[in-house]
Design a protein around this motif. Structure first.
Motif, short mmCIF file in Angstrom:
data_model
loop_
_atom_site.label_atom_id
_atom_site.label_comp_id
_atom_site.label_asym_id
_atom_site.label_seq_id
_atom_site.Cartn_x
_atom_site.Cartn_y
_atom_site.Cartn_z
N VAL A 34 1.77 26.46 25.75
CA VAL A 34 2.15 27.68 25.03
C VAL A 34 2.17 27.43 23.53
CG1 VAL A 34 3.90 29.48 24.79
CG2 VAL A 34 3.57 28.36 27.00
N SER A 35 1.58 28.37 22.79
CA SER A 35 1.63 28.31 21.33
C SER A 35 1.79 29.74 20.79
CB SER A 35 0.37 27.66 20.76
OG SER A 35 -0.77 28.40 21.14
N VAL A 36 2.05 29.83 19.51
CA VAL A 36 2.12 31.13 18.83
C VAL A 36 0.74 31.43 18.29
CG1 VAL A 36 3.15 32.37 16.89
CG2 VAL A 36 4.54 30.78 18.23
N GLY A 37 0.33 32.68 18.39
CA GLY A 37 -0.99 33.07 17.91
C GLY A 37 -0.93 33.83 16.61
N LYS A 38 -2.01 33.80 15.88
CA LYS A 38 -2.11 34.52 14.61
C LYS A 38 -3.49 35.12 14.52
CE LYS A 38 0.13 34.09 10.35
NZ LYS A 38 1.03 35.19 10.17
#
Length: 113
Positions: A34-38
Motif C-alpha cells: 500500500v502507498s499513497v498516490g498522487k
C-alpha cells in the motif's frame, strides 16, 4: 496518551482519519502493498498492489452525501487514466458510484473480504 484521548475525548476525534487507518490496515491484512498516490495536485488515499502486480485505487471518506465533499473525493480517482479498479469507500449506504468508480459502504467492504 493518544488512545486515552480517543476513548474519552469525543470532540477530538477525526472519524475520516480513523476510517483511513482502518482501510489501510485491512489492505495490509489482505496482502496488498500500500502507498499513497498522487496525480497532479490531487492525492489518492491508497494505491494497493496485489501480489499479482494488479493495482487498485481507494479513496476514503466518512460521508460523501454533501455535493462538495463528493466532488472533492471523486476528482482524484476520476483523473486516473488507466483501467484498474477505483473504489470510493464511505459510511454512506446510498450507491453513489460514478463513471466506473465503485462506491462501497466501508462496513460492507470490510465484511466482504
Amino acid at each position: 496518551m493518544a488512545f486515552r484521548r480517543f476513548l474519552f475525548n469525543r470532540e477530538d476525534r477525526d472519524m475520516g482519519h480513523i476510517l483511513e487507518n482502518v482501510v489501510f490496515l485491512e489492505l495490509l491484512h489482505r496482502g496488498y502493498k500500500v502507498s499513497v498516490g498522487k496525480i497532479g495536485a490531487y492525492e489518492v488515499d491508497f494505491v494497493a498492489q496485489a501480489l499479482n502486480e494488479n493495482l487498485e485505487y481507494y479513496q476514503v471518506s466518512q460521508s460523501i452525501l454533501d455535493k462538495n465533499t463528493f466532488e472533492r473525493e471523486i476528482q482524484s480517482l476520476d483523473k486516473i487514466d488507466d483501467h484498474h479498479p477505483k473504489c470510493l469507500l464511505s459510511m454512506d449506504y446510498s450507491d453513489l458510484s460514478y463513471k466506473g468508480i465503485k462506491h462501497i459502504n466501508i462496513l460492507d467492504w470490510l465484511m466482504g473480504g
